[in-house]
Design a protein around this motif. Structure first.
Motif, PDB file in Angstrom:
ATOM      1  N   UNK A   1       0.837  -1.208   0.000  1.00 52.62           N
ATOM      2  CA  UNK A   1       0.000   0.000   0.000  1.00 52.62           C
ATOM      3  C   UNK A   1       0.870   1.256   0.000  1.00 52.62           C
ATOM      4  N   UNK A   2       1.913   1.270   0.837  1.00 45.30           N
ATOM      5  CA  UNK A   2       2.784   2.451   0.893  1.00 45.30           C
ATOM      6  C   UNK A   2       3.579   2.629  -0.394  1.00 45.30           C
ATOM      7  N   UNK A   3       4.002   1.534  -0.975  1.00 47.52           N
ATOM      8  CA  UNK A   3       4.731   1.611  -2.241  1.00 47.52           C
ATOM      9  C   UNK A   3       3.823   2.195  -3.331  1.00 47.52           C
ATOM     10  N   UNK A   4       2.562   1.767  -3.345  1.00 50.07           N
ATOM     11  CA  UNK A   4       1.607   2.238  -4.353  1.00 50.07           C
ATOM     12  C   UNK A   4       1.393   3.749  -4.280  1.00 50.07           C
ATOM     13  N   UNK A   5       1.406   4.308  -3.066  1.00 49.27           N
ATOM     14  CA  UNK A   5       1.192   5.750  -2.936  1.00 49.27           C
ATOM     15  C   UNK A   5       2.509   6.537  -2.875  1.00 49.27           C
ATOM     16  N   UNK A   6       3.634   5.838  -3.044  1.00 45.38           N
ATOM     17  CA  UNK A   6       4.930   6.510  -3.037  1.00 45.38           C
ATOM     18  C   UNK A   6       5.401   6.916  -1.654  1.00 45.38           C
ATOM     19  N   UNK A   7       4.976   6.178  -0.637  1.00 48.03           N
ATOM     20  CA  UNK A   7       5.366   6.499   0.733  1.00 48.03           C
ATOM     21  C   UNK A   7       6.823   6.195   1.016  1.00 48.03           C
ATOM     22  N   UNK A   8       7.432   7.038   1.847  1.00 45.20           N
ATOM     23  CA  UNK A   8       8.809   6.849   2.313  1.00 45.20           C
ATOM     24  C   UNK A   8       8.737   6.019   3.587  1.00 45.20           C
TER      25      UNK A   8
END
Length: 175
Positions: free
Chosen positions: A19-26
């Motif tokens: 999920x974080x990768x999909x939204x570009x989360x650090x």
């Protein structure tokens, strides 16, 4: 903004990472309390059993780090088991939890036609806007897999409700 994902050797890390990768989360995943303390936010993912998770957290100093993290005013998101752990008690294994928010997790009551664990899609009705719910409409569906439901204390602010035999807060916050 760095997001630390608490690895307690049982959580569903891959879903949170995806999920974080999909939204570009650090983000980063860690078992190291000092490393996690340096994050600006933490996610405590779901999956596992309350007493084993608490034993791991205590044995590795992650329990005290989480209390300190919240004491510094930094946000923590608890998902599934992470939601149980942030409360003060879980009926699962009669477990004393972190107590970041007063309350308990209770086993769903046995009732005709209701299987425990609850597995499936339910809609959530939201009480109020909150940044974590931005872009998600009241009445949206969420997938649940759980045997225990949260019963947070008065200090918790309800965000959303769902129903599975009983109506319960499926989302809440403090501060």
């Amino acid at each position: 903004m760095s997001i630390g994902i608490v690895d307690y050797r049982a959580g569903n890390l891959r879903s949170v990472e995806s999920a974080l990768r999909k939204i570009g989360g650090d983000y980063f995943v860690s078992t190291d309390p000092e490393n996690l303390l340096g994050a600006s936010r933490l996610i405590f993912p779901g999956d596992g059993e309350a007493s084993s998770a608490m034993r791991y957290l205590a044995a590795n100093g992650i329990d005290e780090m989480l209390r300190e993290f919240v004491g510094r005013g930094k946000p923590v998101l608890g998902i599934c088991l992470g939601c149980q752990i942030i409360l003060s008690h879980s009926d699962e294994g009669d477990t004393t939890c972190l107590g970041l928010i007063e309350g308990t997790s209770s086993l769903f009551p046995r009732a005709p036609g209701l299987k425990v664990p609850h597995m499936g899609w339910n809609t959530m009705e939201f009480d109020r806007p909150h940044p974590i719910l931005e872009g998600i409409g009241s009445g949206s569906s969420f997938y649940f897999v759980h045997s225990y439901y949260p019963v947070p204390g008065a200090e918790a602010v309800p965000l959303g409700w769902t129903e599975y035999g009983i109506r319960f807060q499926a989302g809440f916050c403090r501060d």
